[in-house]
Write an enzyme that holds these catalytic residues in place. Structure first.
Site, PDB file in Angstrom:
ATOM      1  N   CYS A  12     -21.069 -36.046  40.718  1.00  0.00           N
ATOM      2  CA  CYS A  12     -21.173 -37.460  40.590  1.00  0.00           C
ATOM      3  C   CYS A  12     -19.664 -38.022  40.563  1.00  0.00           C
ATOM      4  CB  CYS A  12     -21.715 -37.973  39.168  1.00  0.00           C
ATOM      5  SG  CYS A  12     -21.785 -39.767  39.015  1.00  0.00           S
ATOM      6  N   CYS A  63     -18.880 -39.622  36.910  1.00  0.00           N
ATOM      7  CA  CYS A  63     -18.687 -38.762  35.608  1.00  0.00           C
ATOM      8  C   CYS A  63     -18.270 -37.324  35.987  1.00  0.00           C
ATOM      9  CB  CYS A  63     -19.892 -39.140  34.803  1.00  0.00           C
ATOM     10  SG  CYS A  63     -21.123 -38.475  35.238  1.00  0.00           S
ATOM     11  N   CYS A 114     -27.636 -40.418  38.259  1.00  0.00           N
ATOM     12  CA  CYS A 114     -27.105 -39.568  37.541  1.00  0.00           C
ATOM     13  C   CYS A 114     -27.550 -39.583  36.285  1.00  0.00           C
ATOM     14  CB  CYS A 114     -25.551 -39.714  37.603  1.00  0.00           C
ATOM     15  SG  CYS A 114     -24.680 -38.701  36.467  1.00  0.00           S
ATOM     16  N   CYS A 163     -24.179 -40.697  33.380  1.00  0.00           N
ATOM     17  CA  CYS A 163     -23.643 -42.040  33.589  1.00  0.00           C
ATOM     18  C   CYS A 163     -24.506 -43.054  34.196  1.00  0.00           C
ATOM     19  CB  CYS A 163     -22.456 -42.033  34.313  1.00  0.00           C
ATOM     20  SG  CYS A 163     -22.477 -41.769  36.282  1.00  0.00           S
ATOM     21  N   CYS A 181     -31.614 -37.910  49.568  1.00  0.00           N
ATOM     22  CA  CYS A 181     -30.929 -38.651  50.625  1.00  0.00           C
ATOM     23  C   CYS A 181     -29.749 -39.288  49.787  1.00  0.00           C
ATOM     24  CB  CYS A 181     -31.602 -39.383  51.400  1.00  0.00           C
ATOM     25  SG  CYS A 181     -30.676 -39.928  52.688  1.00  0.00           S
TER      26      CYS A 181
END
Length: 164
Positions: free
Chosen positions: A82, A85, A130, A133, A153
């Site tokens: 991510c 984070c 995510c 976060c 995707c």
């Protein structure tokens, strides 16, 4: 240099988004709530932490233009994290070329993502965020390859790649 295919795909996405009243890089809706207290940041804190493109995608659920991310062509071994984070989200072993212009995977890492339903385009889609976060990553579809049949995707700007 941008080729005709990339130009036409990006133009098509922008036209569709604008036609139905969306700004593809603007404030669409807020990200999911962060589960980790370290990432319960204010809007101003996120804006300082992220680039404008990352902020629009991760925190406002925008979509980057297709074929705009270098991560779509990333084929080395490693992990996609991510961008908000640094939580590991996808192994490069699960990445495949979907031909859509966005990095695609058939399976996330365990406990890496959360999902919710969005209706931004007038029909139900499964949004992927995510799990730490709450940042918007992209969407998951049922047209992926075996063994899962899923296509996660993802917006490349929402990810960062760490080579193994």
């Amino acid at each position: 240099m941008i080729d005709r295919r990339v130009f036409l795909a990006g133009t098509g996405v922008a036209i569709v988004a604008l036609t139905i009243g969306l700004d593809p890089f603007g404030d669409v809706e807020a990200a999911a709530p962060a589960t980790d207290p370290r990432f319960r940041l204010t809007d101003a804190e996120w804006k300082k932490r992220l680039t404008a493109g990352q902020y629009n995608v991760l925190r406002r659920s925008a979509t980057e233009a297709p074929f705009s991310s270098p991560l779509d062509k990333e084929h080395r071994k490693g992990v996609f994290q991510c961008a908000g984070c640094a939580l590991p989200l996808y192994s490069s072993a699960t990445k495949f070329d979907s031909g859509t212009g966005w990095p695609s995977f058939y399976r996330p890492l365990p406990r890496a993502i959360g999902t919710s339903v969005d209706h931004e385009l007038g029909y139900a889609r499964t949004e992927v965020h995510c799990s730490r976060c709450g940042g918007h990553l992209g969407h998951v579809f049922d047209d992926g390859p075996p063994p899962t049949g899923k296509r996660y995707c993802m917006n490349g700007v929402a990810l960062r790649f760490v080579a193994a």
